[in-house]
Design a protein around this motif. Structure first.
Motif, PDB file in Angstrom:
ATOM      1  N   LEU A  12      18.167 -19.914  75.977  1.00 45.68           N
ATOM      2  CA  LEU A  12      19.255 -20.110  75.015  1.00 45.68           C
ATOM      3  C   LEU A  12      20.566 -19.514  75.525  1.00 45.68           C
ATOM      4  O   LEU A  12      21.641 -20.084  75.351  1.00 45.68           O
ATOM      5  N   ALA A  13      20.458 -18.343  76.163  1.00 42.58           N
ATOM      6  CA  ALA A  13      21.615 -17.678  76.761  1.00 42.58           C
ATOM      7  C   ALA A  13      21.190 -17.141  78.111  1.00 42.58           C
ATOM      8  O   ALA A  13      20.001 -17.143  78.453  1.00 42.58           O
ATOM      9  N   GLU A  14      22.153 -16.667  78.899  1.00 39.91           N
ATOM     10  CA  GLU A  14      21.845 -16.133  80.218  1.00 39.91           C
ATOM     11  C   GLU A  14      22.831 -15.019  80.556  1.00 39.91           C
ATOM     12  O   GLU A  14      23.931 -14.958  79.988  1.00 39.91           O
ATOM     13  N   PRO A  15      22.475 -14.121  81.483  1.00 39.57           N
ATOM     14  CA  PRO A  15      23.443 -13.110  81.922  1.00 39.57           C
ATOM     15  C   PRO A  15      24.639 -13.790  82.568  1.00 39.57           C
ATOM     16  O   PRO A  15      24.496 -14.761  83.310  1.00 39.57           O
ATOM     17  N   ASP A  16      25.815 -13.287  82.267  1.00 40.09           N
ATOM     18  CA  ASP A  16      27.026 -13.844  82.863  1.00 40.09           C
ATOM     19  C   ASP A  16      26.978 -13.670  84.381  1.00 40.09           C
ATOM     20  O   ASP A  16      26.615 -12.607  84.885  1.00 40.09           O
ATOM     21  N   GLU A  17      27.346 -14.714  85.089  1.00 37.79           N
ATOM     22  CA  GLU A  17      27.237 -14.694  86.546  1.00 37.79           C
ATOM     23  C   GLU A  17      28.115 -13.617  87.179  1.00 37.79           C
ATOM     24  O   GLU A  17      27.740 -13.004  88.184  1.00 37.79           O
ATOM     25  N   LEU A  70      26.623 -11.685  78.130  1.00 43.06           N
ATOM     26  CA  LEU A  70      25.805 -12.887  77.992  1.00 43.06           C
ATOM     27  C   LEU A  70      26.695 -14.120  77.898  1.00 43.06           C
ATOM     28  O   LEU A  70      27.784 -14.076  77.319  1.00 43.06           O
ATOM     29  N   SER A  71      26.203 -15.208  78.478  1.00 45.93           N
ATOM     30  CA  SER A  71      26.914 -16.485  78.429  1.00 45.93           C
ATOM     31  C   SER A  71      26.034 -17.529  77.752  1.00 45.93           C
ATOM     32  O   SER A  71      24.803 -17.474  77.853  1.00 45.93           O
ATOM     33  N   PRO A  72      26.632 -18.497  77.066  1.00 45.87           N
ATOM     34  CA  PRO A  72      25.839 -19.563  76.441  1.00 45.87           C
ATOM     35  C   PRO A  72      25.132 -20.411  77.497  1.00 45.87           C
ATOM     36  O   PRO A  72      25.621 -20.573  78.618  1.00 45.87           O
ATOM     37  N   ILE A  75      14.474  -3.798  66.177  1.00 43.73           N
ATOM     38  CA  ILE A  75      15.386  -3.942  67.311  1.00 43.73           C
ATOM     39  C   ILE A  75      16.632  -4.686  66.830  1.00 43.73           C
ATOM     40  O   ILE A  75      16.568  -5.485  65.883  1.00 43.73           O
ATOM     41  N   GLY A  76      17.737  -4.413  67.483  1.00 45.65           N
ATOM     42  CA  GLY A  76      18.992  -5.021  67.084  1.00 45.65           C
ATOM     43  C   GLY A  76      19.194  -6.414  67.634  1.00 45.65           C
ATOM     44  O   GLY A  76      18.412  -6.907  68.466  1.00 45.65           O
ATOM     45  N   GLN A  77      20.257  -7.058  67.191  1.00 39.76           N
ATOM     46  CA  GLN A  77      20.523  -8.434  67.603  1.00 39.76           C
ATOM     47  C   GLN A  77      20.885  -8.537  69.080  1.00 39.76           C
ATOM     48  O   GLN A  77      20.554  -9.526  69.739  1.00 39.76           O
ATOM     49  N   ASP A  78      21.559  -7.508  69.621  1.00 40.79           N
ATOM     50  CA  ASP A  78      21.934  -7.564  71.036  1.00 40.79           C
ATOM     51  C   ASP A  78      20.706  -7.536  71.921  1.00 40.79           C
ATOM     52  O   ASP A  78      20.581  -8.336  72.859  1.00 40.79           O
ATOM     53  N   LEU A  79      19.748  -6.644  71.645  1.00 39.31           N
ATOM     54  CA  LEU A  79      18.521  -6.603  72.434  1.00 39.31           C
ATOM     55  C   LEU A  79      17.726  -7.889  72.253  1.00 39.31           C
ATOM     56  O   LEU A  79      17.150  -8.415  73.212  1.00 39.31           O
ATOM     57  N   ALA A  80      17.709  -8.426  71.039  1.00 37.93           N
ATOM     58  CA  ALA A  80      17.002  -9.689  70.801  1.00 37.93           C
ATOM     59  C   ALA A  80      17.553 -10.803  71.693  1.00 37.93           C
ATOM     60  O   ALA A  80      16.793 -11.571  72.299  1.00 37.93           O
ATOM     61  N   LEU A  81      18.872 -10.883  71.782  1.00 34.93           N
ATOM     62  CA  LEU A  81      19.485 -11.896  72.646  1.00 34.93           C
ATOM     63  C   LEU A  81      19.064 -11.707  74.096  1.00 34.93           C
ATOM     64  O   LEU A  81      18.764 -12.678  74.807  1.00 34.93           O
TER      65      LEU A  81
END
Length: 523
Positions: free
Chosen positions: A60-65, A71-73, A157-163
């Protein structure tokens, strides 16, 4: 098709030709393929297969290059808080399609995450961080429409860790229609997906010949499309042969070269050595539950082992700077990583610790390692330094796939291996090294049989902490505890060095467990 078959046939021939060149629209990579167990995102947890998944599937998302802490969409073009503090709503890209041509839908996301939890394969412990179980996971999703869904979780767990958890390869979105067409015995396609793919990434698996070749072809529905039409991973077990192949132009890229091979290529006019940041941590681990050798569960052995590693000689002399000394479970570059190095080679101190702990001179311990550099080289160095304290390490080199099977079955006495971050958050390694509860996921701590209720509770507390300063302090404490007393001796952190032909451009690689970003490469 005839060209593809000829290309695959050429891959199965290991004899290099003089002044060869690879096809213009094909990237050829030399790499050992003996570590591959499965390409199913719900099961794959090995280096080459897991690294390949990022080019075949999407999350769904990925680490920003450019900044992996952000995170990037990806399949989700946006997201927002859900109806509770423990939920998120994802808005999917309506133009995304799988390689089959099927559109990516919210139902595919639900199918992918629920099947991964229910199959309960090696990487499922990552999704268990949500508090999902086979019994409750079906109730954690609401499909709002074809391109929107809400994901909930019961864990603190928070939303950031969930992402960040959802960026791990096990969070890859699978084409549910294609997978179910190939399902057998209610396996939701697992048997077929071991050697095939059903993803929306830049490439799809065209053919896999175990140990010998993996052929990827461009996904005709990828947007943007990759620059090359196909990628061939050629299974080459010997590092010297991999060096020769890239030097002569039979392959474009060579992975897993030892320091001698790297040194031999540095002055080659047609090859360059590209270095990429890596989150891989290399450690020596002891199986505390091995019935044949009770010394493995004795903390005196763990402590003595810390003084029996010649860190400087291994990093600077043996491995010639490819790796650097690192003695904590969080890799340098992660928020809160502990970079202290309190241990050094001290045989006399190790002998005193062994004597106080009642570990008899002449103790034999089997050391299982992958039969590739740098594992064999480091194993031999450890064997020599441990022998100075009258501890015999009996080296057992095996294929990578066999090593993972032994680890997961607790069928080893000691092991020198790596651990790679599955997503960019301190919890990724803490939940592996410092978490083991009855009935819980089979983490790394479980594999070495280390029972740690207090540390496990602290790991969960850190995962749920929302204050950045407090969270960093918790991870510092966890790292210090494990650094000083645990059945792991963390030794090195490596940078990924890759031999690349100079006619390649736009060669990039992610920071986690990753190979080249194949859709970016140009020839």
């Amino acid at each position: 098709m005839r060209h593809v078959l000829l290309l695959l046939a050429a891959a199965l021939t290991l004899a290099p030709a003089v002044h060869a060149s690879t096809p213009k629209e094909t990237l050829v990579i030399a790499v050992p393929l003996d570590g591959i167990i499965s390409f199913d995102p719900a099961e794959s947890f090995e280096t080459v297969s897991n690294s390949s998944l990022r080019n075949v599937y999407q999350t769904l998302a990925e680490p920003d290059e450019n900044d992996p802490q952000k995170l990037s969409p990806l399949l989700a073009h946006s997201w927002q808080p859900g109806t509770t503090p423990h939920s998120l709503i994802f808005n999917l890209n309506p133009d995304a399609h799988f390689a089959s041509g099927n559109p990516v839908t919210a139902q595919d996301v639900v199918f992918s995450l629920t099947r991964a939890v229910k199959l309960n394969k090696a990487p499922s412990f990552i999704l268990a961080e949500f508090g999902w179980t086979p019994a409750n996971v079906d109730s954690q999703f609401t499909v709002i429409n074809e391109h929107q869904l809400e994901i909930r979780w019961p864990a603190q767990i928070g939303q950031d860790l969930a992402l960040r958890l959802l960026t791990a390869p096990v969070g890859s979105v699978v084409d549910s229609k294609t997978a179910l067409q190939h399902a057998a015995s209610n396996d939701t396609g697992n048997g077929w997906l071991k050697t095939h793919s059903a993803g929306s990434g830049a490439f799809a698996i065209k053919q896999f010949v175990p140990l010998q070749a993996l052929l990827l072809e461009a996904n005709p529905h990828a947007n943007p499309p990759p620059h090359l039409k196909r990628v061939l991973l050629k299974g080459v077990s010997d590092p010297g042969t991999r060096r020769l192949l890239v030097q002569q132009g039979d392959v474009d890229v060579a992975y897993q070269l030892g320091p001698d091979q790297i040194a031999a290529l540095k002055n080659d006019a047609g090859v360059r050595i590209d270095t990429f940041p890596s989150t891989l941590i290399y450690y020596l681990g002891f199986n505390t539950k091995d019935a044949k050798q009770p010394a493995l569960g004795n903390p005196a052995l763990w402590q003595a082992a810390r003084w029996l590693v010649d860190y400087d000689a291994i990093a600077s002399q043996l491995l010639k700077g490819q790796y650097r000394i690192h003695q904590s479970f969080l890799p340098d570059g992660f928020d809160g990583a502990l970079n202290t190095t309190p241990f050094h080679y001290d045989t006399e101190k190790a002998k005193a610790v062994l004597k106080r702990g009642g570990i008899a001179p002449g103790t034999h311990i089997a050391l299982t390692v992958i039969n590739q550099p740098p594992y064999i080289d480091v194993a031999q160095a450890l064997q020599a330094s441990f022998a100075k304290a009258d501890i015999s390490l009996d080296i057992q080199p095996v294929a990578e796939s066999e090593l993972w099977s032994k680890m997961r079955g607790r069928d080893f006495q000691s092991i020198f291996i790596y651990w790679g971050a599955d997503y960019i958050d301190p919890n990724t390694n803490a939940s592996a090294f410092a978490f083991n509860v009855p009935g819980g996921p089979k983490t790394l701590a479980w594999r070495v049989g280390w029972e740690i209720p207090e540390l496990s509770a602290e790991t969960r507390k850190a995962a749920g902490e929302s204050d950045a300063t407090q969270r960093r302090a918790l991870y510092t404490h966890l790292q210090t505890e494990l650094q000083q007393n645990s059945p792991y001796v963390t030794i090195l952190q490596g940078a990924q060095q890759v031999a690349v032909r100079k006619n390649l451009s736009n060669v990039r690689q992610g920071i986690g467990v990753s190979m080249l970003l194949l859709d970016k490469v140009e020839k």
